[in-house]
Design an enzyme around this catalytic site. Structure first.
Site, PDB file in Angstrom:
ATOM      1  N   GLY A  36     -63.008 -17.705 -15.956  1.00  0.00           N
ATOM      2  CA  GLY A  36     -61.598 -18.060 -16.156  1.00  0.00           C
ATOM      3  C   GLY A  36     -61.402 -19.541 -16.402  1.00  0.00           C
ATOM      4  N   ASP A  76     -61.057  -5.341  -9.789  1.00  0.00           N
ATOM      5  CA  ASP A  76     -60.827  -3.979  -9.303  1.00  0.00           C
ATOM      6  C   ASP A  76     -59.719  -3.283 -10.090  1.00  0.00           C
ATOM      7  OD1 ASP A  76     -59.645  -6.142  -7.107  1.00  0.00           O
ATOM      8  OD2 ASP A  76     -58.174  -4.696  -7.831  1.00  0.00           O
ATOM      9  N   ASP A 102     -56.276 -13.764  -9.486  1.00  0.00           N
ATOM     10  CA  ASP A 102     -56.632 -12.792  -8.450  1.00  0.00           C
ATOM     11  C   ASP A 102     -58.133 -12.934  -8.193  1.00  0.00           C
ATOM     12  OD1 ASP A 102     -56.674  -9.124  -8.313  1.00  0.00           O
ATOM     13  OD2 ASP A 102     -56.898 -10.669  -6.761  1.00  0.00           O
ATOM     14  N   GLN A 106     -72.727 -11.964  -7.534  1.00  0.00           N
ATOM     15  CA  GLN A 106     -72.348 -11.781  -6.123  1.00  0.00           C
ATOM     16  C   GLN A 106     -72.954 -10.477  -5.569  1.00  0.00           C
ATOM     17  OE1 GLN A 106     -68.069 -12.224  -6.752  1.00  0.00           O
ATOM     18  NE2 GLN A 106     -68.299 -11.043  -8.637  1.00  0.00           N
ATOM     19  N   GLU A 133     -62.354 -11.634 -16.447  1.00  0.00           N
ATOM     20  CA  GLU A 133     -63.142 -11.340 -15.240  1.00  0.00           C
ATOM     21  C   GLU A 133     -64.599 -11.749 -15.527  1.00  0.00           C
ATOM     22  OE1 GLU A 133     -63.076  -9.908 -11.942  1.00  0.00           O
ATOM     23  OE2 GLU A 133     -65.182 -10.486 -12.259  1.00  0.00           O
ATOM     24  N   HIS A 178     -51.474  -6.321  -4.275  1.00  0.00           N
ATOM     25  CA  HIS A 178     -51.286  -6.230  -5.726  1.00  0.00           C
ATOM     26  C   HIS A 178     -49.800  -6.182  -6.114  1.00  0.00           C
ATOM     27  CE1 HIS A 178     -55.600  -4.711  -5.587  1.00  0.00           C
ATOM     28  NE2 HIS A 178     -55.634  -5.856  -6.228  1.00  0.00           N
TER      29      HIS A 178
HETATM   30  N1  SAM Z   1     -57.914  -8.928  -4.366  1.00  0.00           N
HETATM   31  C1  SAM Z   1     -59.056  -9.710  -3.934  1.00  0.00           C
HETATM   32  C2  SAM Z   1     -58.634 -10.850  -3.054  1.00  0.00           C
HETATM   33  O1  SAM Z   1     -57.444 -10.997  -2.822  1.00  0.00           O
HETATM   34  O2  SAM Z   1     -59.497 -11.574  -2.595  1.00  0.00           O
HETATM   35  C3  SAM Z   1     -59.834 -10.219  -5.111  1.00  0.00           C
HETATM   36  C4  SAM Z   1     -59.838  -9.246  -6.261  1.00  0.00           C
HETATM   37  S1  SAM Z   1     -61.101  -9.316  -7.391  1.00  0.00           S
HETATM   38  C5  SAM Z   1     -62.329  -8.306  -6.682  1.00  0.00           C
HETATM   39  C6  SAM Z   1     -61.738 -10.948  -7.385  1.00  0.00           C
HETATM   40  C7  SAM Z   1     -62.497 -11.128  -8.666  1.00  0.00           C
HETATM   41  O3  SAM Z   1     -62.580 -12.496  -9.038  1.00  0.00           O
HETATM   42  C8  SAM Z   1     -63.951 -10.634  -8.610  1.00  0.00           C
HETATM   43  O4  SAM Z   1     -64.072  -9.491  -9.412  1.00  0.00           O
HETATM   44  C9  SAM Z   1     -64.778 -11.797  -9.140  1.00  0.00           C
HETATM   45  O5  SAM Z   1     -65.857 -11.394  -9.944  1.00  0.00           O
HETATM   46  C10 SAM Z   1     -63.715 -12.567  -9.920  1.00  0.00           C
HETATM   47  N2  SAM Z   1     -64.035 -13.978 -10.195  1.00  0.00           N
HETATM   48  C11 SAM Z   1     -64.572 -14.872  -9.337  1.00  0.00           C
HETATM   49  N3  SAM Z   1     -64.718 -16.074  -9.948  1.00  0.00           N
HETATM   50  C12 SAM Z   1     -64.258 -15.924 -11.225  1.00  0.00           C
HETATM   51  C13 SAM Z   1     -64.151 -16.798 -12.358  1.00  0.00           C
HETATM   52  N4  SAM Z   1     -64.554 -18.102 -12.280  1.00  0.00           N
HETATM   53  N5  SAM Z   1     -63.620 -16.320 -13.507  1.00  0.00           N
HETATM   54  C14 SAM Z   1     -63.220 -15.011 -13.594  1.00  0.00           C
HETATM   55  N6  SAM Z   1     -63.304 -14.120 -12.560  1.00  0.00           N
HETATM   56  C15 SAM Z   1     -63.819 -14.583 -11.393  1.00  0.00           C
END
Ligand code: SAM
Length: 283
Positions: A143, A90, A160, A35, A110, A66
């Protein structure tokens, strides 16, 4: 984009409307394997993380998100020991789960190592040292595949994730929700982020239907995160029993007091009220 010689960051999540933030400094910007990532400084919201042009978290208002994806299920359940966080790069969800001393282990899966490393470096207040807690285990993986392959069992799963564009898309599926249910203990709880329902009604409706099809107790609940703009931020709740969500205010209060944790948004009163939805969300 500039006016009056200022730099602005426009969020381009929606088609016919935007929000934008004055940039005082670009702290870091790169295209990771998964991304577009940017961390920038703003006059009001502090530092901000955006992924693929969508605001993920800001130092100023991250607590409202959170705290609600962690303390609500943990204090409703009453004896969470093992937690799985999908996404959450994060570190904010990890930080708030670990505030509960009764938590034995948090496994965080993650997909993008860069998010974890760059947020630890440039947004340290969000994780606040949580990645160094001996109870936490970070796994860099998708995930979707983790929940298929793990033989671990969890009391709480918190998804998340980013919005369903890019690597998160498969996390908004019957397959993933069902696979999560299989690795939950009998009184386990599944939590997921499900967008700002006023402008992402489709996402909230689909999440609610999916949860009702798969879990014995399904609900949506609300928080207000100003930078998840244009209305209530919707969170999904799926549980294998109805007990946790019906925990009364006195029990929630005594558990919250016993946990002895500081919060900026969560209160036991908001815990009880957050499951009350406006009429337009009675899907
Ligand atoms: N708090 C934010 C929100 O509410 O939108 C999102 C927090 S965090 C930055 C979202 C995370 O999901 C990102 O770090 C991204 O890399 C991760 N992510 C996206 N798809 C994923 C997957 N298939 N498996 C694991 N992590 C994933």
């Amino acid at each position: 984009m500039t006016n009056e010689g200022l730099n602005w960051y426009p969020e381009t999540l929606h088609g016919s409307f935007q929000q934008r933030f004055q940039i005082t400094e670009i702290i870091y910007q790169s295209k990771t394997e998964y991304q577009d990532l940017v961390i920038f400084e703003t006059p009001f919201f502090g530092r901000v993380l955006a992924l693929d042009n969508v605001i993920q978290t800001t130092e100023r208002d991250e607590a409202a998100y959170h705290e609600m994806i962690t303390h609500v299920p943990i204090l409703a359940h009453g004896s969470v020991k093992d937690v799985l966080i999908i996404g959450g790069g994060d570190g904010g969800a990890l930080r708030d789960v670990l505030k509960h001393s009764a938590i034995k282990k948090v496994t965080m899966v993650e997909i993008d190592r860069n998010v974890v490393e760059l947020c630890q470096k440039f947004l340290p207040s969000i994780s606040d040292g949580a990645f160094g807690d001996p109870r936490s285990e970070l796994i860099i993986a998708d995930g979707l595949s983790f929940v298929k392959e793990t033989d671990q069992r969890f009391d709480l799963i918190i998804v998340d994730s980013t919005d369903p564009i890019g690597p998160s898309l498969p996390l908004f599926s019957d397959e993933f929700y069902s696979d999560c249910r299989k690795v939950l203990r009998p009184d386990g709880i599944f939590i997921c982020q499900s967008g700002v329902s006023f402008v992402q009604k489709d996402e909230a409706q689909k999440t609610h239907k999916r949860l009702k099809d798969i879990y014995e107790d399904a609900a949506l609940y609300l928080t207000v995160v100003p930078t998840y703009a244009f209305g209530f931020m919707t969170l999904g709740w799926g549980a294998r029993s109805t007990t946790a969500r019906s925990t009364d205010i006195n029990t929630v209060c005594s558990r919250f007091n016993a946990a002895n944790i500081d919060t900026h948004y969560y209160t036991p009163e908001i815990h009880i009220a957050c499951f009350s939805l406006p009429a337009y969300m009675h899907y």
